[in-house]
Scaffold this motif. Structure first.
Motif, PDB file in Angstrom:
ATOM      1  N   UNK A   1       1.147  -6.270  -7.200  1.00  9.91           N
ATOM      2  CA  UNK A   1       2.229  -7.130  -7.664  1.00  9.91           C
ATOM      3  C   UNK A   1       3.106  -6.331  -8.626  1.00  9.91           C
ATOM      4  N   UNK A   2       4.429  -6.565  -8.537  1.00  8.62           N
ATOM      5  CA  UNK A   2       5.360  -5.864  -9.409  1.00  8.62           C
ATOM      6  C   UNK A   2       6.078  -4.718  -8.730  1.00  8.62           C
ATOM      7  N   UNK A   3       5.534  -4.249  -7.604  1.00  8.14           N
ATOM      8  CA  UNK A   3       6.188  -3.174  -6.864  1.00  8.14           C
ATOM      9  C   UNK A   3       7.322  -3.730  -6.008  1.00  8.14           C
ATOM     10  N   UNK A   4       8.215  -2.845  -5.594  1.00  6.86           N
ATOM     11  CA  UNK A   4       9.271  -3.242  -4.661  1.00  6.86           C
ATOM     12  C   UNK A   4       8.770  -3.061  -3.234  1.00  6.86           C
ATOM     13  N   UNK A   5       9.458  -3.673  -2.270  1.00  5.57           N
ATOM     14  CA  UNK A   5       9.088  -3.481  -0.878  1.00  5.57           C
ATOM     15  C   UNK A   5       9.282  -2.018  -0.470  1.00  5.57           C
ATOM     16  N   UNK A   6      10.260  -1.348  -1.054  1.00  5.58           N
ATOM     17  CA  UNK A   6      10.479   0.071  -0.752  1.00  5.58           C
ATOM     18  C   UNK A   6       9.277   0.902  -1.187  1.00  5.58           C
ATOM     19  N   UNK A   7       8.699   0.567  -2.324  1.00  5.18           N
ATOM     20  CA  UNK A   7       7.512   1.292  -2.780  1.00  5.18           C
ATOM     21  C   UNK A   7       6.336   1.041  -1.846  1.00  5.18           C
ATOM     22  N   UNK A   8       6.222  -0.179  -1.343  1.00  7.64           N
ATOM     23  CA  UNK A   8       5.149  -0.471  -0.394  1.00  7.64           C
ATOM     24  C   UNK A   8       5.315   0.351   0.877  1.00  7.64           C
ATOM     25  N   UNK A   9       6.545   0.500   1.347  1.00  4.50           N
ATOM     26  CA  UNK A   9       6.790   1.301   2.549  1.00  4.50           C
ATOM     27  C   UNK A   9       6.420   2.758   2.320  1.00  4.50           C
ATOM     28  N   UNK A  10       6.630   3.271   1.118  1.00  3.87           N
ATOM     29  CA  UNK A  10       6.233   4.644   0.802  1.00  3.87           C
ATOM     30  C   UNK A  10       4.717   4.790   0.808  1.00  3.87           C
ATOM     31  N   UNK A  11       4.026   3.755   0.347  1.00  2.13           N
ATOM     32  CA  UNK A  11       2.559   3.802   0.281  1.00  2.13           C
ATOM     33  C   UNK A  11       1.935   3.690   1.671  1.00  2.13           C
ATOM     34  N   UNK A  12       2.413   2.734   2.477  1.00  2.50           N
ATOM     35  CA  UNK A  12       1.741   2.434   3.744  1.00  2.50           C
ATOM     36  C   UNK A  12       2.362   3.121   4.957  1.00  2.50           C
ATOM     37  N   UNK A  13       3.621   3.489   4.893  1.00  2.00           N
ATOM     38  CA  UNK A  13       4.244   4.133   6.046  1.00  2.00           C
ATOM     39  C   UNK A  13       4.181   3.268   7.283  1.00  2.00           C
TER      40      UNK A  13
END
Length: 230
Positions: A161-173
């Motif tokens: 929680x607190x991350x952006x969707x862009x950060x999630x895309x960087x993490x999970x690809x």
């Protein structure tokens, strides 16, 4: 944001307020009549511990081995305790494992409150180290999802929680994807693990992830896509 039931939404907003001597084997001891073993090269050729009289001092070699074992133990990574509140995954969180029975968790004193939802769903708060950090959902008496509006906990990949969707895309690809609900008025980030999922939905008053939920896809993903009307 995902149209959660009033119970889940209340739980989510409440969560947002949370500030975030080594013994040798018996078989190694020789019989009393075993020949004395000596260590060549010492001043007195002192006998080793096996075969000596009771109370005889350990040899230099044995002491050195003990010290080496202690050094290796000190360097070993610490094992995360059962009370850790760092990790939320599709398997659950701490003692709250997907598939666990509500009656069993209640009997163990791990459930703090319950509230009935739609179609046999029961939402619950927990006690102990996880209190105030997660909300559980049970369907037909079994745990189907664990959700949080706090950070930590984080996913095994480090998302929270607190991350952006862009950060999630960087993490999970390629493992994750942005999805929309059936009404087309909400977006979430979904990561699939067979029949289970991690779902990150938006925050009601600020950009970024406000709710992280993991569990059975037929409950977590379907609930977001179709919405919960009560």
């Amino acid at each position: 944001m995902n149209r959660l039931s009033s119970t889940v939404l209340a739980g989510a907003l409440a969560l947002c307020a949370v500030v975030p001597a080594l013994a040798g084997p018996a078989a190694a001891r020789p019989a009393a009549d075993a020949p004395t073993v000596v260590r060549p090269g010492t001043a007195a050729d002192a006998p080793t511990r096996p075969g000596t009289a009771a109370g005889a001092p350990a040899t230099v070699a044995a002491a050195s081995t003990d010290r080496a074992d202690r050094r290796r133990a000190a360097k070993a990574p610490a094992v995360r305790g059962a009370g850790s509140v760092d990790l939320l995954s599709v398997r659950g969180a701490g003692p709250f494992r997907i598939g666990a029975r509500l009656t069993r968790l209640s009997a163990a004193g791990l459930i703090g409150w319950t509230a009935a939802g739609c179609a046999g769903v029961v939402h619950a708060g927990v006690t102990g180290d996880w209190a105030g950090k997660i909300v559980l959902a049970f369907r037909d008496g079994r745990l189907v999802s664990v959700g949080t509006a706090a950070a930590p906990p984080r996913s095994p990949a480090g998302a929270s929680v607190g991350m952006s969707f862009a950060e999630l895309e960087e993490i999970y690809g390629r493992r994750g994807e942005l999805i929309s609900n059936d009404a087309g008025d909400a977006t979430a980030y979904l990561v699939r693990f067979g029949s289970r999922v991690e779902l990150f939905t938006g925050h009601p008053i600020r950009p970024g992830v406000g709710w992280f939920e993991a569990g059975r896809a037929d409950f977590v993903e379907r609930g977001f896509r179709q919405g919960r009307s009560c």
